[in-house]
Write a protein that holds these residues in place. Structure first.
Motif, PDB file in Angstrom:
ATOM      1  N   LYS A  61       0.818  -1.207   0.000  1.00 26.14           N
ATOM      2  CA  LYS A  61       0.000   0.000   0.000  1.00 26.14           C
ATOM      3  C   LYS A  61       0.850   1.254   0.000  1.00 26.14           C
ATOM      4  O   LYS A  61       0.512   2.262  -0.635  1.00 26.14           O
ATOM      5  CB  LYS A  61      -0.924  -0.011   1.223  1.00 26.14           C
ATOM      6  CG  LYS A  61      -1.881   1.165   1.286  1.00 26.14           C
ATOM      7  CD  LYS A  61      -2.793   1.047   2.489  1.00 26.14           C
ATOM      8  CE  LYS A  61      -3.755   2.229   2.566  1.00 26.14           C
ATOM      9  NZ  LYS A  61      -4.647   2.124   3.751  1.00 26.14           N
ATOM     10  N   GLN A 111     -14.296   5.772   3.967  1.00 29.09           N
ATOM     11  CA  GLN A 111     -13.809   4.448   3.592  1.00 29.09           C
ATOM     12  C   GLN A 111     -13.199   3.718   4.793  1.00 29.09           C
ATOM     13  O   GLN A 111     -13.374   2.514   4.954  1.00 29.09           O
ATOM     14  CB  GLN A 111     -12.761   4.575   2.475  1.00 29.09           C
ATOM     15  CG  GLN A 111     -13.315   5.095   1.157  1.00 29.09           C
ATOM     16  CD  GLN A 111     -14.329   4.146   0.557  1.00 29.09           C
ATOM     17  OE1 GLN A 111     -14.209   2.931   0.666  1.00 29.09           O
ATOM     18  NE2 GLN A 111     -15.356   4.713  -0.068  1.00 29.09           N
ATOM     19  N   LYS A 112     -12.503   4.464   5.645  1.00 27.52           N
ATOM     20  CA  LYS A 112     -11.909   3.859   6.844  1.00 27.52           C
ATOM     21  C   LYS A 112     -12.993   3.343   7.781  1.00 27.52           C
ATOM     22  O   LYS A 112     -12.874   2.241   8.355  1.00 27.52           O
ATOM     23  CB  LYS A 112     -11.035   4.886   7.554  1.00 27.52           C
ATOM     24  CG  LYS A 112     -10.279   4.322   8.747  1.00 27.52           C
ATOM     25  CD  LYS A 112      -9.375   5.385   9.357  1.00 27.52           C
ATOM     26  CE  LYS A 112      -8.628   4.823  10.569  1.00 27.52           C
ATOM     27  NZ  LYS A 112      -7.733   5.865  11.175  1.00 27.52           N
ATOM     28  N   LYS A 136     -15.974   2.354   6.885  1.00 29.61           N
ATOM     29  CA  LYS A 136     -16.566   1.178   6.255  1.00 29.61           C
ATOM     30  C   LYS A 136     -15.714  -0.059   6.501  1.00 29.61           C
ATOM     31  O   LYS A 136     -16.229  -1.133   6.831  1.00 29.61           O
ATOM     32  CB  LYS A 136     -16.728   1.415   4.754  1.00 29.61           C
ATOM     33  CG  LYS A 136     -17.891   2.317   4.387  1.00 29.61           C
ATOM     34  CD  LYS A 136     -18.024   2.404   2.873  1.00 29.61           C
ATOM     35  CE  LYS A 136     -19.215   3.255   2.475  1.00 29.61           C
ATOM     36  NZ  LYS A 136     -19.358   3.340   0.987  1.00 29.61           N
ATOM     37  N   ARG A 137     -14.391   0.074   6.337  1.00 28.70           N
ATOM     38  CA  ARG A 137     -13.504  -1.080   6.551  1.00 28.70           C
ATOM     39  C   ARG A 137     -13.515  -1.520   8.008  1.00 28.70           C
ATOM     40  O   ARG A 137     -13.494  -2.721   8.309  1.00 28.70           O
ATOM     41  CB  ARG A 137     -12.085  -0.725   6.108  1.00 28.70           C
ATOM     42  CG  ARG A 137     -11.923  -0.582   4.602  1.00 28.70           C
ATOM     43  CD  ARG A 137     -10.451  -0.523   4.222  1.00 28.70           C
ATOM     44  NE  ARG A 137      -9.817   0.675   4.731  1.00 28.70           N
ATOM     45  CZ  ARG A 137      -9.687   1.812   4.056  1.00 28.70           C
ATOM     46  NH1 ARG A 137     -10.189   1.897   2.827  1.00 28.70           N
ATOM     47  NH2 ARG A 137      -9.075   2.858   4.588  1.00 28.70           N
ATOM     48  N   LYS A 138     -13.569  -0.543   8.898  1.00 28.26           N
ATOM     49  CA  LYS A 138     -13.590  -0.879  10.322  1.00 28.26           C
ATOM     50  C   LYS A 138     -14.875  -1.594  10.693  1.00 28.26           C
ATOM     51  O   LYS A 138     -14.871  -2.584  11.444  1.00 28.26           O
ATOM     52  CB  LYS A 138     -13.426   0.399  11.146  1.00 28.26           C
ATOM     53  CG  LYS A 138     -13.308   0.157  12.638  1.00 28.26           C
ATOM     54  CD  LYS A 138     -13.055   1.466  13.374  1.00 28.26           C
ATOM     55  CE  LYS A 138     -12.929   1.227  14.877  1.00 28.26           C
ATOM     56  NZ  LYS A 138     -12.690   2.509  15.608  1.00 28.26           N
ATOM     57  N   ALA A 176     -16.755  -3.336   8.622  1.00 31.42           N
ATOM     58  CA  ALA A 176     -16.744  -4.658   8.001  1.00 31.42           C
ATOM     59  C   ALA A 176     -15.872  -5.624   8.790  1.00 31.42           C
ATOM     60  O   ALA A 176     -16.229  -6.798   8.971  1.00 31.42           O
ATOM     61  CB  ALA A 176     -16.256  -4.553   6.567  1.00 31.42           C
ATOM     62  N   ALA A 177     -14.719  -5.149   9.278  1.00 32.19           N
ATOM     63  CA  ALA A 177     -13.842  -6.017  10.077  1.00 32.19           C
ATOM     64  C   ALA A 177     -14.504  -6.408  11.386  1.00 32.19           C
ATOM     65  O   ALA A 177     -14.410  -7.561  11.832  1.00 32.19           O
ATOM     66  CB  ALA A 177     -12.523  -5.299  10.334  1.00 32.19           C
ATOM     67  N   GLU A 189      -9.819   0.475  -4.531  1.00 29.06           N
ATOM     68  CA  GLU A 189     -11.088   0.725  -3.863  1.00 29.06           C
ATOM     69  C   GLU A 189     -12.142   1.031  -4.909  1.00 29.06           C
ATOM     70  O   GLU A 189     -11.856   1.556  -5.971  1.00 29.06           O
ATOM     71  CB  GLU A 189     -10.955   1.902  -2.899  1.00 29.06           C
ATOM     72  CG  GLU A 189     -10.017   1.619  -1.741  1.00 29.06           C
ATOM     73  CD  GLU A 189      -9.907   2.816  -0.833  1.00 29.06           C
ATOM     74  OE1 GLU A 189      -9.304   2.692   0.230  1.00 29.06           O
ATOM     75  OE2 GLU A 189     -10.451   3.867  -1.208  1.00 29.06           O
TER      76      GLU A 189
END
Length: 577
Positions: free
Chosen positions: A34, A171-172, A174-176, A178-179, A229
């Motif tokens: 990344k 986006q952060k 959303k990822r958090k 989802a995790a 993304e």
């Protein structure tokens, strides 16, 4: 320059690949990829392989689905440089009135909105090559630079930076989320869900993964591939209607440098997609694309820069090493994928799908044979009109190998042709206007002869009667170029051409109405085109937004159409007259 990409050498890149390989955890490798866009590849083991020079980036995905789409959609539309109720609405009005030659395809009239759909690579090509230089300058027309704040760009850069930060935070989150959701599910339930997903349904069909899911499946150390993304909006979808409410969006967000920056991209891509390029042209295109990327940082900030912009700076080297872009871009393969997806396979698998494809191909070939036979008939017959309608409804081979083969065959056939007419023709009476134009033309061309029409009384004993009957053709080939007659073509836009009207090189733009072969007893044989001249623009474009657009547009090959310069001189009158 801050925010710009750093040029790498093969040695530097290989060192980074080995450093990536030395990491012992998946998380560490993902973070490294990344940060540096580098992964391990087995190609590094080849001592002769140059990682920076011997890997080619597909021009279709990088330049058109990458750079052009980023500029128009992600920057101008999503960052509200184009306001929905102002510039985008005006662009839709322009596109509704714009017609293009059929070989170019068309753009959706609601471009920039969800209703317009997602543009294909060839549509982005049309935008940057033809429609953009023609239509976009009108959005900048009337822009009052004197009333623009001195710190306009500073304020706009700050607004873009804030929008980018909100997008990252979104986006952060959303990822958090989802995790956290994945951790909350029991492992046994997760395995059961995966087993149910792969189990066949009652119908015997196995559920196919979506296109997005297939694209996101990557193996470890997959040759440096990094999943991008999704193209989510930088703003919420429901914020599109808030342009008039946001004080920052009430005022125009356009800057005079925006258009010139886009024109540099247009000029660079026009050079890059040429069939043949000299070293000077490659260097010029490379300079333009680098200036374009540099100005992007100044106009919109580093937040809009993507890896595609860095890859674009290597396009010149790709052409030097591998030849013109048309030789290795994937337009044909992507188009063939669409054609194959359009075949009905009846859910066949395990060898049956190949038989289904062949049957579909055989059916399409037989249909094409029938249509070709019907199109050879006279255009007034019922069989011709029926086959013509069927052909128009099914002739969607733009971008396929079939079209490539047809274009290559046609170009090879036309290249050595000095003068030739279409194989299909018809002997018919001319309309009254064209017929009397013909009589006047013959009298002016041959003043030593006397001519008269069918309706006139013979003025002299040696006067030649010109009967109202001529052979009309679909097109004429002159020095390797095809020119179509609008009265014999379904797309009149294909008949617009530049015509040299004198030996001094003066050219006029006109629409080729008819291509005629006229011959009667005692009268000289005539081959000529009847052209309807377009009125030239009298407006000075020097200080207008169109000042640079002519450099971006293609120039049609200029050839002499036999007889065109021997008739009445072209005059600046409207084509409707």
């Amino acid at each position: 320059m801050p925010g710009a990409f750093i040029m790498r050498t093969n040695e530097h890149h290989c060192d980074m690949m080995r450093e990536y390989k030395s990491l012992d955890s998946k998380h560490a490798r993902d973070e490294y990829a990344k940060a540096y866009a580098t992964r391990w590849s087995e190609l590094e083991r080849l001592p002769y392989f140059d990682m920076c020079r011997m890997i080619v980036v597909d021009p279709m995905h990088n330049l058109f689905l990458g750079v052009v789409k980023t500029h128009f959609y992600h920057i101008w539309v999503q960052l509200k440089i184009f306001r929905k109720t102002k510039e985008i609405r005006r662009l839709h009005e322009i596109l509704a009135k714009l017609t293009l030659p059929s070989k170019l395809g068309r753009l959706p009239r609601l471009i920039g909105e969800p209703a317009g759909g997602s543009l294909t690579a060839d549509q982005w090509l049309i935008l940057v090559m033809s429609v953009g230089p023609l239509a976009l300058p009108e959005l900048w027309e009337g822009l009052d630079v004197d009333k623009m704040d001195e710190d306009f760009l500073v304020k706009r850069l700050e607004r873009i930076r804030q929008a980018a930060q909100r997008h990252k935070d979104k986006q952060k989150a959303k990822r958090k989320k989802a995790a956290k959701s994945r951790k909350s599910k029991p492992r046994s339930r997760k395995l059961a869900t995966q087993a149910d997903a792969t189990a066949p349904r009652r119908s015997g069909r196995v559920p196919k993964p979506t296109e997005k899911a297939r694209d996101m499946v990557l193996d470890d150390d997959d040759a440096g591939a990094v999943p991008e993304e999704e193209d989510g909006d930088w703003e919420d979808d429901n914020e599109d209607d808030k342009d008039e409410l946001d004080p920052g969006m009430r005022t125009c967000q356009l800057h005079p440098r925006d258009l010139n920056n886009f024109f540099k991209l247009c000029r660079a891509l026009r050079l890059f997609i040429s069939d043949a390029m000299s070293e000077e042209q490659i260097a010029s295109a490379d300079t333009l694309i680098r200036e374009y990327c540099t100005e992007l940082l100044e106009l919109y900030g580093p937040e809009v820069i993507r890896p595609n912009h860095h890859y674009a700076t290597h396009t010149g080297n790709f052409i030097r090493d591998f030849g013109p872009l048309r030789g290795f871009w994937t337009f044909l393969f992507e188009r063939l994928n669409k054609v194959l997806k359009g075949y009905r396979t009846n859910n066949h698998e395990g060898g049956e799908i190949e038989v289904t494809f062949f049957r579909e191909f055989h059916r399409a070939t037989q249909l094409q044979h029938v249509l070709t036979s019907g199109l050879r008939q006279h255009n007034t017959t019922t069989i011709y009109q029926t086959c013509h309608l069927m052909h128009e409804a099914t002739a969607d081979n733009r971008g396929t190998l079939q079209q490539l083969a047809e274009e290559l065959d046609q170009a090879h056939e036309d290249d050595t042709t000095v003068l030739a007419f279409s194989a299909r023709s018809a002997s018919e009476r001319l309309d009254a206007h064209l017929y009397f134009k013909l009589v006047s033309y013959m009298q002016a061309r041959y003043p030593s002869h006397t001519f008269h029409s069918e309706l006139a009384v013979r003025p002299a004993i040696h006067s030649i009667q010109l009967i109202n009957l001529a052979v009309v053709f679909d097109y004429v080939i002159i020095a390797g170029h095809r020119y179509y007659a609008s009265t014999r073509s379904t797309s009149p836009e294909n008949s617009i051409a530049l015509v040299r009207t004198s030996d001094t090189g003066a050219t006029w733009t006109g629409v080729i109405q008819s291509i005629l072969h006229y011959e009667v007893n005692s009268a000289p044989r005539q081959l000529f085109a009847y052209v309807q001249w377009l009125r030239p623009a009298t407006r000075d474009l020097t200080e207008s937004p169109w000042a640079m657009s002519h450099v971006c547009l293609a120039t049609v090959g200029t050839q002499v159409i036999p007889g065109s310069r021997h008739g009445a001189c072209p005059k600046p009158y409207c084509a409707a007259q």
